[in-house]
Design a protein around this motif. Sequence first.
Motif, PDB file in Angstrom:
ATOM      1  N   THR A 267       4.076  15.485  -7.347  1.00  0.00           N
ATOM      2  CA  THR A 267       5.460  15.561  -7.819  1.00  0.00           C
ATOM      3  C   THR A 267       6.056  14.176  -8.029  1.00  0.00           C
ATOM      4  N   GLY A 268       5.903  13.316  -7.015  1.00  0.00           N
ATOM      5  CA  GLY A 268       6.468  11.974  -7.120  1.00  0.00           C
ATOM      6  C   GLY A 268       5.860  11.173  -8.253  1.00  0.00           C
ATOM      7  N   LEU A 269       4.544  11.237  -8.375  1.00  0.00           N
ATOM      8  CA  LEU A 269       3.879  10.451  -9.408  1.00  0.00           C
ATOM      9  C   LEU A 269       4.185  10.980 -10.807  1.00  0.00           C
ATOM     10  N   SER A 270       4.253  12.296 -10.976  1.00  0.00           N
ATOM     11  CA  SER A 270       4.539  12.860 -12.302  1.00  0.00           C
ATOM     12  C   SER A 270       5.962  12.530 -12.749  1.00  0.00           C
TER      13      SER A 270
ATOM     14  N   ALA B 228       6.680   5.336  -6.866  1.00  0.00           N
ATOM     15  CA  ALA B 228       5.752   6.454  -7.031  1.00  0.00           C
ATOM     16  C   ALA B 228       4.332   6.063  -6.614  1.00  0.00           C
ATOM     17  N   ILE B 229       3.883   4.871  -7.036  1.00  0.00           N
ATOM     18  CA  ILE B 229       2.519   4.443  -6.712  1.00  0.00           C
ATOM     19  C   ILE B 229       2.380   4.128  -5.229  1.00  0.00           C
ATOM     20  N   SER B 230       3.375   3.440  -4.652  1.00  0.00           N
ATOM     21  CA  SER B 230       3.292   3.122  -3.219  1.00  0.00           C
ATOM     22  C   SER B 230       3.326   4.391  -2.379  1.00  0.00           C
ATOM     23  N   ASN B 231       4.121   5.368  -2.807  1.00  0.00           N
ATOM     24  CA  ASN B 231       4.111   6.665  -2.134  1.00  0.00           C
ATOM     25  C   ASN B 231       2.725   7.286  -2.173  1.00  0.00           C
TER      26      ASN B 231
ATOM     27  N   THR C 255      15.263   9.866  -4.770  1.00  0.00           N
ATOM     28  CA  THR C 255      14.512  11.110  -4.583  1.00  0.00           C
ATOM     29  C   THR C 255      13.055  10.836  -4.243  1.00  0.00           C
ATOM     30  N   LEU C 256      12.432   9.930  -5.006  1.00  0.00           N
ATOM     31  CA  LEU C 256      11.024   9.622  -4.755  1.00  0.00           C
ATOM     32  C   LEU C 256      10.840   8.972  -3.391  1.00  0.00           C
ATOM     33  N   ALA C 257      11.737   8.037  -3.039  1.00  0.00           N
ATOM     34  CA  ALA C 257      11.629   7.376  -1.739  1.00  0.00           C
ATOM     35  C   ALA C 257      11.800   8.375  -0.600  1.00  0.00           C
TER      36      ALA C 257
ATOM     37  N   VAL D 177       9.260  -0.535   3.291  1.00  0.00           N
ATOM     38  CA  VAL D 177      10.102  -1.698   2.988  1.00  0.00           C
ATOM     39  C   VAL D 177      10.273  -1.857   1.478  1.00  0.00           C
ATOM     40  N   LEU D 178       9.171  -1.742   0.739  1.00  0.00           N
ATOM     41  CA  LEU D 178       9.233  -1.851  -0.720  1.00  0.00           C
ATOM     42  C   LEU D 178      10.160  -0.800  -1.308  1.00  0.00           C
ATOM     43  N   GLN D 179       9.966   0.436  -0.895  1.00  0.00           N
ATOM     44  CA  GLN D 179      10.732   1.533  -1.490  1.00  0.00           C
ATOM     45  C   GLN D 179      12.213   1.416  -1.197  1.00  0.00           C
ATOM     46  N   PHE D 180      12.567   1.089   0.027  1.00  0.00           N
ATOM     47  CA  PHE D 180      13.994   1.070   0.347  1.00  0.00           C
ATOM     48  C   PHE D 180      14.655  -0.250  -0.036  1.00  0.00           C
ATOM     49  N   SER D 181      13.881  -1.288  -0.280  1.00  0.00           N
ATOM     50  CA  SER D 181      14.447  -2.471  -0.938  1.00  0.00           C
ATOM     51  C   SER D 181      14.904  -2.101  -2.345  1.00  0.00           C
TER      52      SER D 181
END
Length: 779
Positions: A24-27, A291-294, A666-668, A419-423
């Motif tokens: 879901t996240g990546l799409s 999306a990729i880091s997730n 949403t993704l984070a 850290v990446l996502q929430f930055s």
Amino acid sequence: MNFSFARLLRTAFRNKGLTLINITGLSVGLAVAMFLLVYLSFEFSYDKHFKDADRIYRVISIGKGQNEVMTIPLTLYQECDQLLKEVPEVEYAARLFRQGGGIFETEEQVVLNIEGYVVDSSFLNIFDFPVVYGQLEGALNSVNQCVITRKYAEAFFGSGVNPVGKTLTHKEEKKNYQISAVIEDIPENTHFKFDILTKLIDLGYGSAEYLTYLKFKSGIDMPLAIQKAEEVTKGVLETSFAGMGYTFNSLVEPVASIHFSSPVTFDLKPKGNKSNLLFVSLVVLFILGIAISNFISLYIIQGEKRASEISIRKTNGAMRKSILSLLFGETFFVTFIAFVLAVILYYSCSEWFARFIHFNLPPDSGLAGKMWGNFVLLFVVVAILAGGYPAYYLSRFTPIDLIRKAVTRKYKLTAASVVLQFSIVIFCISALGVVMRQLDYVRNLPLGFEADQVLTTFVNSDIQKYEVLRNELMQYPEITEVGVGQGNIISGWSGGALRLPAQAEKDQIGVDERRVGPGFMNVFRVPVLEGRNFTNNWEAEKDNIILSESTVAALGLENPLGQKVISGMHTFTVIGVAKDIHYTSAHEKIGKMAYTFYATDYWNISVRYKVGEYQQAKEKLSNVLKKLYPGEPFSVNTIRDQIQYMYVQDEVVARILSGGTVIAITLALLGLLALSGFVARQKRKEISVRRVMGAQVKDIIWGLNGYIIVRILPAIPLGIALSYYIMKDWLRNFAYALPLSWWIFAAALCITLFIVVLTIFYQSIRSATANPVNALKSE
């Protein structure tokens, strides 16, 4: 093959929850990236669709006075001829005069208002326009010929009809034009826009009024040819305007760089903004990054459960290469499913998203379009990044490493991902706050005049009809004022120059001249701070002038009323000083304005109406225009709408950023939800033991939440610093901007922490209140 696919499907979906979150996240990330890549590709493709675009250039004139620099895309008539004569590297040169459209009528009495240009016939040799009917060779050899676009060919004569040889009559000029060719509509990603071309003749203007385009020959020394062209055009300017006190220069710019890089102060169409596109590019990278880091983080989380499987495979002699292929095959398969869903999302939602950001989706962005190859390339890059690293990471350890060290290493990677996502989330929220605050500021910026409750329309007429027009309109109680001019308050001004009688021409200042008619100043309620306003008596006012505050200051007038000022061959008497007004966007500083009354023809009518009477006033104005100007097309707009249009590109960025912020959050949070669930499962035995030993539920909840929040804390300075420096640079695009405020970043931080706590709170309560006996029994 079937067995292999079944195994691949089974292993890929072993943990259905995490896999579905990954897909879901990546799409979603891929679908958004696809759309924004189409938008970026469109913006960066301006004028590159022309054949030999790398050989097409435009001439710019630069004049430096004592107090100002004028950089304009206009040239003198003779510059084109001199370039052809003195620069042998020039293959074609053509002039374009902007005022070439008007109201045209067919023999069948179809009347339409068309936007167009008057050009040299060689204009059609420089730019290759796709032909629908006729041919471009010789299409503008005669002053009685014209070329029109498919849109207006169909509007005049119907779809599928070849109009070549038919006649269009210019209603104002009473002149007939024979259609010699029909071309495709001009693409939106072009720096000019027209629907009719007619042949240029020498109009006798001694000022810079023409745009000049060049097409250089192939295989030449381009820098040397450009240098020659600039020297020739500079020489023409210096000779023609000798003694005016200006230092002249010339610049020959590539047509493909006009949209973003042209230094001119105005152009045929609004220019692009690189800072805005930087925002869009960051949104693309950030959403893909989340999306990729997730995907990587969650896949490696699943890898711990497969540590035993991988250990056994390696113990039984499996090579790292085979395990790498196995793991990459699984991630590639999941990535491919996400890509297929992303394509479906793109084609299902792209039109809606285009409407959301006010973007005309290019027709070639479909499956057969040129962007399809870019989509495939995007998939390959994402598949390698998202699938390659987890496969490499999990396959590189020995069996003992997988059992003893995987958890420790994985947590470090997961922490970095958080850290990446929430930055990114903090950046998006704070940046959105800055953009929305600035746009709200410029929307409500005091303009110096009253823009609300004003309707405006363009109709060709003259001052003799004003009284009839005013009497017809003022009989309706909804309408309170009627004014005319050669443009309204924010469009249609003319560049000019002013000086005092005692000054030489070299000391004159550049001004924006507004040629107004009766009622104009009253409709827009421009405050006259000193002196008086114009009356409706043309004979009494034609030699008078009203100057703005900035113009008075630039001329150095301490007591301006009654003073004489000179513009060209005309001497005016100053009767008033008007308040400075914002007649351009907040990206530009307030200009120097002069209001004159000598024009006898006008093409703009503006009316002020009572509050709440918009629809009724619009209907009454339309009815009067149909009565007094039968058969002439017109379009009624509000001044406020025209002002908002100045910020359309900023609005696009705001909408993209708002949509990107929602998607980034949403993704984070999807990743955070999966991570909190994993952490809760990992700590299930610890929680159960603590519960048995008498620990309070609130302490366990705080411990679980604190574990996640502590890993988010490093994102705070990174996100705020990134947002501060990027937004500070973005605000430099505005001449009038609000300063960055600390509370925007504090609010972004509070919103982020609130969303995080809200997301993980449910999982924490569920884990803390679970029956410890069940957890210990399962262990």
